[in-house]
Each structure stands twice: as structure tokens, then as C-alpha cells.
Design an enzyme around this catalytic site. Sequence first.
Site, PDB file in Angstrom:
ATOM      1  N   ALA A 131       0.995  -0.978   0.077  1.00 60.15           N
ATOM      2  CA  ALA A 131      -0.032   0.231   0.187  1.00 60.15           C
ATOM      3  C   ALA A 131       0.931   1.059  -0.229  1.00 60.15           C
ATOM      4  O   ALA A 131       2.242   1.337   0.308  1.00 60.15           O
ATOM      5  CB  ALA A 131      -0.612   0.110   1.393  1.00 60.15           C
ATOM      6  N   GLY A 145       1.205  -4.192   1.079  1.00 59.93           N
ATOM      7  CA  GLY A 145      -0.497  -4.455  -0.113  1.00 59.93           C
ATOM      8  C   GLY A 145      -0.089  -5.925  -1.140  1.00 59.93           C
ATOM      9  O   GLY A 145      -1.513  -6.620  -1.797  1.00 59.93           O
ATOM     10  N   GLU A 174      -0.213  -9.621  -0.458  1.00 61.01           N
ATOM     11  CA  GLU A 174      -1.976  -9.676   0.062  1.00 61.01           C
ATOM     12  C   GLU A 174      -2.591  -9.185  -1.716  1.00 61.01           C
ATOM     13  O   GLU A 174      -3.598  -9.954  -1.410  1.00 61.01           O
ATOM     14  CB  GLU A 174      -2.427  -8.363   0.629  1.00 61.01           C
ATOM     15  CG  GLU A 174      -1.721  -8.882   2.206  1.00 61.01           C
ATOM     16  CD  GLU A 174      -2.176  -7.370   3.004  1.00 61.01           C
ATOM     17  OE1 GLU A 174      -1.838  -6.407   2.603  1.00 61.01           O
ATOM     18  OE2 GLU A 174      -2.804  -7.491   4.353  1.00 61.01           O
ATOM     19  N   GLU A 231       5.080  -5.007   7.270  1.00 63.00           N
ATOM     20  CA  GLU A 231       4.179  -3.768   8.010  1.00 63.00           C
ATOM     21  C   GLU A 231       4.980  -3.720   9.136  1.00 63.00           C
ATOM     22  O   GLU A 231       5.061  -2.465   9.590  1.00 63.00           O
ATOM     23  CB  GLU A 231       2.901  -3.868   7.858  1.00 63.00           C
ATOM     24  CG  GLU A 231       1.827  -4.195   6.609  1.00 63.00           C
ATOM     25  CD  GLU A 231       1.976  -4.815   6.144  1.00 63.00           C
ATOM     26  OE1 GLU A 231       3.446  -6.286   5.696  1.00 63.00           O
ATOM     27  OE2 GLU A 231       1.197  -5.084   4.309  1.00 63.00           O
TER      28      GLU A 231
HETATM   29  N1  CAA Z   1       4.910   3.663  -0.746  1.00 68.20           N
HETATM   30  C1  CAA Z   1       4.914   3.982  -1.197  1.00 68.20           C
HETATM   31  N2  CAA Z   1       6.354   4.818  -1.978  1.00 68.20           N
HETATM   32  C2  CAA Z   1       6.861   3.282  -2.072  1.00 68.20           C
HETATM   33  C3  CAA Z   1       6.858   2.485  -1.149  1.00 68.20           C
HETATM   34  C4  CAA Z   1       5.433   2.060  -0.947  1.00 68.20           C
HETATM   35  N3  CAA Z   1       4.931   1.194  -0.417  1.00 68.20           N
HETATM   36  N4  CAA Z   1       7.580   0.979  -2.111  1.00 68.20           N
HETATM   37  C5  CAA Z   1       8.316   1.960  -2.692  1.00 68.20           C
HETATM   38  N5  CAA Z   1       8.395   3.336  -2.201  1.00 68.20           N
HETATM   39  C6  CAA Z   1       8.726   4.478  -3.339  1.00 68.20           C
HETATM   40  C7  CAA Z   1       9.932   4.676  -2.532  1.00 68.20           C
HETATM   41  O1  CAA Z   1       9.372   6.057  -1.497  1.00 68.20           O
HETATM   42  C8  CAA Z   1      10.993   5.402  -4.002  1.00 68.20           C
HETATM   43  O2  CAA Z   1      10.110   6.085  -4.198  1.00 68.20           O
HETATM   44  P1  CAA Z   1      11.881   7.984  -4.341  1.00 68.20           P
HETATM   45  O3  CAA Z   1      12.140   7.848  -5.707  1.00 68.20           O
HETATM   46  O4  CAA Z   1      10.603   9.187  -4.251  1.00 68.20           O
HETATM   47  O5  CAA Z   1      12.461   8.300  -2.734  1.00 68.20           O
HETATM   48  C9  CAA Z   1      10.319   4.356  -5.222  1.00 68.20           C
HETATM   49  O6  CAA Z   1       9.243   3.887  -4.749  1.00 68.20           O
HETATM   50  C10 CAA Z   1      11.951   3.196  -4.524  1.00 68.20           C
HETATM   51  O7  CAA Z   1      12.067   2.355  -3.586  1.00 68.20           O
HETATM   52  P2  CAA Z   1      13.392   2.441  -3.133  1.00 68.20           P
HETATM   53  O8  CAA Z   1      13.849   3.652  -3.191  1.00 68.20           O
HETATM   54  O9  CAA Z   1      13.405   2.306  -1.918  1.00 68.20           O
HETATM   55  O10 CAA Z   1      14.092   1.054  -3.637  1.00 68.20           O
HETATM   56  P3  CAA Z   1      14.630   0.151  -2.987  1.00 68.20           P
HETATM   57  O11 CAA Z   1      15.084  -0.568  -4.629  1.00 68.20           O
HETATM   58  O12 CAA Z   1      15.714   0.684  -2.272  1.00 68.20           O
HETATM   59  O13 CAA Z   1      13.943  -0.592  -2.158  1.00 68.20           O
HETATM   60  C11 CAA Z   1      12.386  -2.049  -1.197  1.00 68.20           C
HETATM   61  C12 CAA Z   1      13.008  -1.949  -2.632  1.00 68.20           C
HETATM   62  C13 CAA Z   1      12.808  -3.185   0.163  1.00 68.20           C
HETATM   63  C14 CAA Z   1      11.000  -2.801  -1.730  1.00 68.20           C
HETATM   64  C15 CAA Z   1      11.403  -0.341  -0.309  1.00 68.20           C
HETATM   65  O14 CAA Z   1      11.314   0.190  -1.156  1.00 68.20           O
HETATM   66  C16 CAA Z   1      10.287  -0.848   0.140  1.00 68.20           C
HETATM   67  O15 CAA Z   1      10.993  -1.484   1.333  1.00 68.20           O
HETATM   68  N6  CAA Z   1       9.354  -0.456   0.658  1.00 68.20           N
HETATM   69  C17 CAA Z   1       8.190  -0.576   0.849  1.00 68.20           C
HETATM   70  C18 CAA Z   1       7.713  -1.896   1.514  1.00 68.20           C
HETATM   71  C19 CAA Z   1       6.179  -2.086   3.220  1.00 68.20           C
HETATM   72  O16 CAA Z   1       6.859  -1.148   3.647  1.00 68.20           O
HETATM   73  N7  CAA Z   1       5.298  -2.448   2.129  1.00 68.20           N
HETATM   74  C20 CAA Z   1       4.143  -2.551   3.041  1.00 68.20           C
HETATM   75  C21 CAA Z   1       3.803  -1.127   3.561  1.00 68.20           C
HETATM   76  S1  CAA Z   1       2.770  -0.686   4.050  1.00 68.20           S
HETATM   77  C22 CAA Z   1       0.940  -1.798   3.569  1.00 68.20           C
HETATM   78  O17 CAA Z   1       0.984  -2.824   2.699  1.00 68.20           O
HETATM   79  C23 CAA Z   1      -0.168  -2.119   4.465  1.00 68.20           C
HETATM   80  C24 CAA Z   1      -0.995  -2.914   4.024  1.00 68.20           C
HETATM   81  O18 CAA Z   1      -1.501  -4.112   5.012  1.00 68.20           O
HETATM   82  C25 CAA Z   1      -2.587  -3.027   2.306  1.00 68.20           C
END
Ligand code: CAA
Length: 258
Positions: free
Chosen positions: A66, A109, A112, A132
Amino acid sequence: MSDEPLVISSVEGPIAILTLNRPQALNALSPALIDNLIRHLEMYDADDLIRAIIITGAGRAFAAGADIKAMANATPIEMLTSGMIARWARIAAIRKPVIAAVNGYALGGGCELAMMCDIILASETAQFGQPEINIGIIPGAGGTQRLTRALGPYRAMEMVLTGATISAHEAAAHGLVNRVCPPETLLDEARRVAQTIAAKSPLAVQLAKEAVRAAAETTVREGLAIELRNFYLLFASEDQKEGMRAFIEKRAPNFSGR
Ligand code: CAA
């Protein structure tokens, strides 16, 4: 804001392919992207010419979860009243078969979403996880339930509590993924499975999906009742008569969907 569509859709005969298209954000599932996805899924669910739907992601992610930026400052009441996550249930309610072609990160998400699909094919580059916990929340779109049913309680618990991700091969070994493909053949494999399903009676496919889903979502007693009801119901279809007649006459069936 880019003018690129958030979901790219294409139709190949009886198959619709939906590509999540926010690659710069690793296809983070913003409310607008989810709305777009739901709109396409419901449109194809209602289209008699479409028999199977494939969901995949543009770039190096299926979906990294998400959209954290869209939720960071939300209050619980805003999360509740916006239905931002609750409306994802409409994805799981699609009656036609949906195949996830997981091409990269399927996190939070994104994992999911894959688990709301009926068949999960993964490229060797895919990674699955519910991270998360790393950002102070828990899965909210079915992760604690569907991952537990797919992997068993201990593996799911470890993933949900530690936020650790697993590779496509680990996911396949533990039953979360149907099979792992080289990245370049992932979509063709999804097309092949979709075409195979598309050749069956759409009525039988729909009722089979409902019955198999019941195994994970209800008790065994309720699931058996749904299975038996759907089994009986298909004897009201022309496809059942045609399918059985074709078997006896040693020819291919010609299903009409009635
Ligand atoms: N939401 C918003 N933006 C996201 C995102 C997310 N879930 N995942 C990645 N992005 C964005 C980053 O902010 C980044 O944007 P900018 O270039 O503007 O900074 C871009 O995508 C590229 O990401 P990274 O620079 O972080 O890429 P990376 O290769 O270094 O890392 C990753 C990849 C490990 C997947 C890392 O992006 C990450 O940890 N993402 C978040 C994963 C996460 O926590 N997901 C759970 C979300 S909460 C949820 O899903 C709730 C639910 O149950 C419904």
C-alpha cells in the site's frame, strides 16, 4: 503528475492482462491505483468475452505495498471512512479466475494482492513478504489470514513478526506460489494457464473457483455444502450436457457458457 495510466490493460482473445503501472514507486498501491484496478477487474468480470484475468507489474516490482506516503498522516477514522483498504475486498470478490504474474517485489499489500488472486506464478526475481511490522503497523488487507493459510502458522508468524521476505523459490517450496519461471517467460506461462482455463466451461470455472475459495474462507462443513450445491447446479447447464456428451462421443467439447 504523469499522464501514464496507473493500470495498463490489454485484451488477448479471452484473456485480459492488467499491468500495475507506477514503476517509479515500485507500483505502490495508492488509492487511485487500487480504484483503477478494481474498475478494470469488475469491467472484465462482467464481460462475457473475458474468461481469465492476469495481473502483473511494470518494472522491477509486482507491488511494494500500500502507498505508505498516502497513509503516513492518516487518522484511524480517515482510514475507516475512506475505505482505503476495506475496498480491496472487491478484488478478492472477482468471480473469474485471476492469475498473479509476480515479476518482482510483492510486499505488504503487494503480497496481499497476489494472495487475493487464484493462481500465483512468480519470476525468479520475485520476493514475497509482509514488512508492515517495520513501519509500525500490521498487514491490513488479508495478510495475516491468507499467508497463514498458505504457509502454515509458524512460517507466516515469523514473516509477519520479523518482516523478513522470502524468495520465489522459497515461496514455491512452501505452497505460496504455483511455480517459478525465468523472468522472460513469466507472462507467457501466465497466458498459457489462462488459455487453458479459458477453454473450459465458464460456468464450471466460476463455480469451481467459488468452491475452492470456500475451503480457505469457511469451515469444512460450509465448504462441502457450497461444493455440493455448485456441483448439482452445473447439471442445469448446457455445458455439462455438452461436456459429458463430447466425452462419450470422443470429441472436443464446444462450451457455450450456458
Ligand atoms: N509506498 C510508497 N512508496 C513506495 C513504497 C510504498 N509501499 N515502496 C517503495 N516506494 C517508493 C520509494 O519511496 C521510492 O520513491 P522515491 O524514489 O520517490 O524515493 C521508490 O518507490 C523506490 O523505492 P526504494 O528507493 O525504496 O527502492 P529500493 O530498491 O531501495 O527498496 C524496497 C525496495 C525494499 C521494496 C523498499 O522500497 C521498501 O521497503 N518499500 C516499502 C515496503 C513496505 O513496507 N510495504 C508495506 C506497505 S504497508 C501495507 O502494505 C499495508 C497493508 O497491509 C495494506
